[in-house]
Design a protein around this motif. Structure first.
Motif, PDB file in Angstrom:
ATOM      1  N   LYS A 324       0.839  -1.209   0.000  1.00 23.30           N
ATOM      2  CA  LYS A 324       0.000   0.000   0.000  1.00 23.30           C
ATOM      3  C   LYS A 324       0.873   1.259   0.000  1.00 23.30           C
ATOM      4  N   GLU A 325       2.066   1.134  -0.558  1.00 23.49           N
ATOM      5  CA  GLU A 325       3.012   2.245  -0.537  1.00 23.49           C
ATOM      6  C   GLU A 325       2.481   3.492  -1.244  1.00 23.49           C
ATOM      7  N   ASP A 326       1.624   3.299  -2.252  1.00 23.71           N
ATOM      8  CA  ASP A 326       1.107   4.430  -3.023  1.00 23.71           C
ATOM      9  C   ASP A 326      -0.316   4.826  -2.618  1.00 23.71           C
ATOM     10  N   ALA A 327      -0.844   4.169  -1.605  1.00 21.37           N
ATOM     11  CA  ALA A 327      -2.213   4.481  -1.166  1.00 21.37           C
ATOM     12  C   ALA A 327      -2.238   5.772  -0.346  1.00 21.37           C
ATOM     13  N   ALA A 328      -3.382   6.414  -0.331  1.00 21.81           N
ATOM     14  CA  ALA A 328      -3.543   7.651   0.437  1.00 21.81           C
ATOM     15  C   ALA A 328      -3.434   7.364   1.931  1.00 21.81           C
ATOM     16  N   CYS A 329      -2.728   8.248   2.636  1.00 16.73           N
ATOM     17  CA  CYS A 329      -2.590   8.109   4.096  1.00 16.73           C
ATOM     18  C   CYS A 329      -3.694   8.926   4.760  1.00 16.73           C
ATOM     19  N   ASP A 330      -4.890   8.372   4.810  1.00 15.03           N
ATOM     20  CA  ASP A 330      -6.026   9.130   5.312  1.00 15.03           C
ATOM     21  C   ASP A 330      -6.688   8.486   6.535  1.00 15.03           C
ATOM     22  N   PRO A 353      -2.160   4.483   5.368  1.00  9.70           N
ATOM     23  CA  PRO A 353      -3.244   3.903   4.582  1.00  9.70           C
ATOM     24  C   PRO A 353      -4.142   3.040   5.470  1.00  9.70           C
ATOM     25  N   LYS A 354      -5.317   2.731   5.007  1.00 11.26           N
ATOM     26  CA  LYS A 354      -6.193   1.838   5.760  1.00 11.26           C
ATOM     27  C   LYS A 354      -5.480   0.510   5.966  1.00 11.26           C
ATOM     28  N   ASP A 359      -1.903  -7.450   7.426  1.00 10.07           N
ATOM     29  CA  ASP A 359      -0.971  -6.616   6.679  1.00 10.07           C
ATOM     30  C   ASP A 359       0.428  -6.689   7.302  1.00 10.07           C
TER      31      ASP A 359
END
Length: 421
Positions: A324-330, A353-354, A359
């Motif tokens: 999830k390296e490119d996923a949004a950190c939200d 990231p979620k 994980d």
């Protein structure tokens, strides 16, 4: 943005043989960094790096550094023994210790190591214990505050280490009268500096001191040890040190101060630990729980036993969620271990990231002062260490501890021999 040196696919293969948590090291990165340091100081014919064993005391990693021309900086009996077992000998070893037991000085002298005295009173102590060698280092503490720009400040005057200038000058006179022929000066003024100015500034202080001490004592100063203190960018928005620029800065001070004073043959030593290995190690851990109360918690199978810097210093270590390296950190989380201490947290209010159970997380920059600072609180056992080799294969370089290891030092081990776990 920090990018892990290992992928999700690689970790999924690794965990088939080495269950999480484990510390993972990058051989390619370690070798490239050691070569770059050597290149940065190649202008000094006597330059040598003495890796700070305390940072990462693993014989496989020390062997890699040995192959790259490094020596070892030891601070205890067991570090001396490890160095000896690996074939480090004589001037391959720097012994820098404080509040030093007699037997450790004896061992260092037997090995022919460079001995770096921490205190004026240790001159008499060393002489009485095992005799004074012909080459000796002394550690200098300038006192007061050390300030560099707006970001770096340390307080040598509150540190337990080293000689005052007056003690250093008097100590060199005494040591010279006792047969010392070759002298070295060592100092450490600040920790984990992320600036190209620290080493050149420290070098200027020590070079000027060396000139003054030589004038006042007639001592033949052969070595100046800049010690450690060159740090790494733990946070992704920090800019790292440029070791080539640092080398140029030290060279400039060398040519301006030592060369005109007839000291152009002085050898420069370093004792880097964090800079050498920290970015090339990470802690790989698996998410095993989530908790939803007043905050959102992610529970992992590692804890402060595996990496205690965040717990004791509030130190920042970047975290990547593999895959999830490119996923949004939200999503905001506290990432925690299982110790019965509320400070057992790798991150607090960290945007990530979620995260789902199962994980894999990579906790970055644990290659120095990571595994080394582990302990056994709550009966937790230390994790394995694994080397990701240059050819892409993996090698176990320290197995994980077992309950047998934990119980082995008890006199009543027989009572436990039939316990099942």
């Amino acid at each position: 943005m920090k990018t892990p040196f290992v992928t999700l696919e690689q970790v999924e293969e690794l965990v088939k043989e080495y269950p999480t948590p484990f510390h993972l090291y990058d051989e390619k990165g370690i070798r490239e960094n050691a070569r770059k340091l050597k290149e940065a100081f190649s202008w000094n014919k006597g330059f040598r790096e003495y890796f700070a064993v305390k940072a990462t005391p693993n014989p496989f990693l020390l062997k890699i550094l040995q192959e790259e021309g490094c020596g070892t900086d030891c601070s205890s009996m067991t570090e001396l023994m490890m160095s000896e077992a690996l074939g480090f000998q004589n001037k391959d070893i720097m012994f820098s210790s404080n509040v030093t037991p007699e037997e450790e000085y004896v061992k260092a002298k037997e090995l022919g190591a460079f001995i770096n005295l921490d205190d004026f009173t240790h001159i008499e102590f060393l002489e009485r214990t095992c005799g004074i060698p012909e080459t000796i280092f002394c550690r200098y503490n300038p006192g007061g505050f050390f300030k560099l720009g707006t970001d770096i400040m340390d307080n040598p005057g509150d540190a337990k280490y080293g000689f005052t200038k007056e003690q250093l000058i008097e100590g060199f006179k005494i040591l010279k009268s006792k047969g010392v022929k070759n002298f070295g000066i060592h100092s450490f003024l600040a920790s984990n500096t992320v600036t190209n100015e620290y080493y050149p500034m420290l070098a200027k202080v020590l070079f000027e001191l060396a000139v003054e001490v030589k004038e006042k004592t007639g001592a033949d100063i052969k070595y100046i040890n800049l010690s450690g203190g060159v740090g790494i960018p733990y946070k992704p928005d920090q800019e790292g040190n440029d070791i080539m620029e640092i080398g140029i800065g030290v060279k400039k001070a060398f040519e301006e101060i030592l060369v005109p004073n007839g000291m152009g043959d002085v050898s420069i030593f370093t004792e880097l630990g964090r800079f050498m290995l920290a970015p090339y190690g990470c802690l790989v851990t698996k998410v095993i729980h989530q908790k939803h109360i007043y905050k959102e918690y992610i529970g992992v199978d590692a804890c402060a036993v595996n990496l205690m810097r965040p717990a004791i210093y509030g130190a920042y270590h970047h975290i990547s969620v593999l895959g999830k390296e490119d996923a949004a950190c939200d999503f905001k989380y506290d990432v925690t271990g299982s110790l019965c201490e509320n400070n057992d947290k790798f991150a607090i209010d960290r945007m990530l990231p979620k995260i789902n159970i199962g994980d894999y997380l990579v906790i970055h920059d644990t290659g120095a002062h990571g595994f080394a600072m582990g302990y056994n609180y709550n009966g937790k056992l230390k994790s394995a260490e694994v080397l990701l080799k240059e050819d892409g294969s993996a090698q176990l370089i320290r197995r994980k501890e077992t309950p047998e290891d934990y119980f082995a030092t008890f006199d009543f081990c027989d009572i436990l021999k039939d316990v099942k776990y």
